[in-house]
Design an enzyme around this catalytic site. Sequence first.
Site, short mmCIF file in Angstrom:
data_model
loop_
_atom_site.label_atom_id
_atom_site.label_comp_id
_atom_site.label_asym_id
_atom_site.label_seq_id
_atom_site.Cartn_x
_atom_site.Cartn_y
_atom_site.Cartn_z
CB THR A 110 -13.45 -7.97 -5.76
OG1 THR A 110 -13.38 -7.96 -4.33
CG2 THR A 110 -13.17 -9.37 -6.25
CD GLU A 111 -13.56 -5.16 -2.31
OE1 GLU A 111 -12.35 -5.48 -2.29
OE2 GLU A 111 -14.48 -5.99 -2.15
NE ARG A 143 -3.16 -1.53 4.16
CZ ARG A 143 -4.43 -1.58 3.79
NH1 ARG A 143 -5.25 -2.42 4.38
NH2 ARG A 143 -4.90 -0.79 2.85
CG ASN A 166 2.02 1.43 -5.15
OD1 ASN A 166 2.92 1.26 -4.34
ND2 ASN A 166 1.52 0.46 -5.89
CG LEU A 223 -7.16 -8.02 7.90
CD1 LEU A 223 -8.00 -9.22 8.31
CD2 LEU A 223 -5.82 -8.49 7.38
CD GLU A 255 2.17 -12.79 15.91
OE1 GLU A 255 2.08 -11.60 16.23
OE2 GLU A 255 1.71 -13.73 16.60
CG HIS A 284 -0.07 1.82 -9.31
ND1 HIS A 284 -0.30 1.47 -8.01
CD2 HIS A 284 -1.15 2.55 -9.71
CE1 HIS A 284 -1.49 1.95 -7.63
NE2 HIS A 284 -2.02 2.62 -8.64
CG LEU A 305 8.84 -17.12 -3.52
CD1 LEU A 305 8.75 -17.20 -1.99
CD2 LEU A 305 9.23 -15.71 -3.95
CG ASP A 325 -2.07 0.92 1.11
OD1 ASP A 325 -2.29 1.46 0.01
OD2 ASP A 325 -2.77 1.14 2.12
CD1 TRP A 338 -13.09 -5.39 -10.14
CD2 TRP A 338 -12.05 -4.70 -12.00
NE1 TRP A 338 -12.42 -6.47 -10.67
CE2 TRP A 338 -11.78 -6.08 -11.81
CE3 TRP A 338 -11.49 -4.06 -13.11
CZ2 TRP A 338 -10.98 -6.82 -12.68
CZ3 TRP A 338 -10.69 -4.79 -13.97
CH2 TRP A 338 -10.45 -6.15 -13.76
CD1 TRP A 376 7.39 6.53 -2.63
CD2 TRP A 376 6.87 6.78 -4.80
NE1 TRP A 376 8.56 6.55 -3.37
CE2 TRP A 376 8.27 6.71 -4.69
CE3 TRP A 376 6.30 6.94 -6.07
CZ2 TRP A 376 9.11 6.77 -5.80
CZ3 TRP A 376 7.14 7.02 -7.18
CH2 TRP A 376 8.53 6.93 -7.03
#
Length: 252
Positions: A78-79, A200, A34, A207, A219, A49, A143, A32, A81, A37
């Site tokens: 989904t939000e 975050r 971008n 969240l 954690e 981004h 990974l 979070d 958009w 910044w």
Amino acid sequence: MKWFKKKAVQPGAIALDRSPDKLPRHIAMIMDGNGRWAKQRALPRTAGHRAGMETLETIIRACDELGIEALTVYAFSTENWARPKEEVAMLMNLLVEYFEKKIDELDRNGVCIRILGFEEQTPSRVREVMERACVCTRDNKGLKFNIAFNYGGRGEIVQAAKRFALDVAKGNVQAEALDEDGFGRYLFTAGLPEPDLLIRTSGEQRLSNFLLYQLAYAEFVFTDVYWPDYTKEEFFRSIAIYQSRSRRFGGV
Ligand code: FPP
């Protein structure tokens, strides 16, 4: 009785314990900040981004260096958009560019890519590059890099419940036999270990509908640093904070 001396995490110095049993197996990341910044620098949000894409590369390398098993990043919810059309279009272009540019290098380094999210709404060109990336890297043993794209935690749980109900209706499974592990197999994250650590960036402490089921015992580490400014050192500091916590999973 044994007394264990807690390792202090000093501000400035990063006392990171690299032993595998002390490191998180699975790290979830909300990238979070971008936009803020970019604003700080009088740049368009899209520049933030793009800078964030470079940070992601740094963090993937750092995970690789530490031998972290899985990294899951929240790339597009989904939000999301609902953002301005131009920003959504730029994010889609950036994702396509990311996959086209980075896939070979990720593949060479053994990274296994997986997309977590709904297929609906995703432009076909984005879906195609994502599918190619997943197919091309699916047998890699390094990974596990999961990209939450068009992802929403509540939607994921509802979809899992629907899939389970359909399986019951078809007689494939018995409702009474369902347990937490069994339900987990209906989620996008099926087969992955639960995240041990959620990070975050940008000072926000919520969240935002990310991995609601899976983060039950993770954690949480929040940092004020905007995602494009988040460095390998900051990342190690976040892990050191995780290591300073006492995880009891509801016990004592
Ligand atoms: C949140 O910052 C960030 C996003 C919604 C997009 C994250 C995307 C990237 C880091 C690009 C690269 C990703 C991949 C997988 C190639 P924000 O825009 O909400 O920032 P703000 O809260 O400061 O406005």
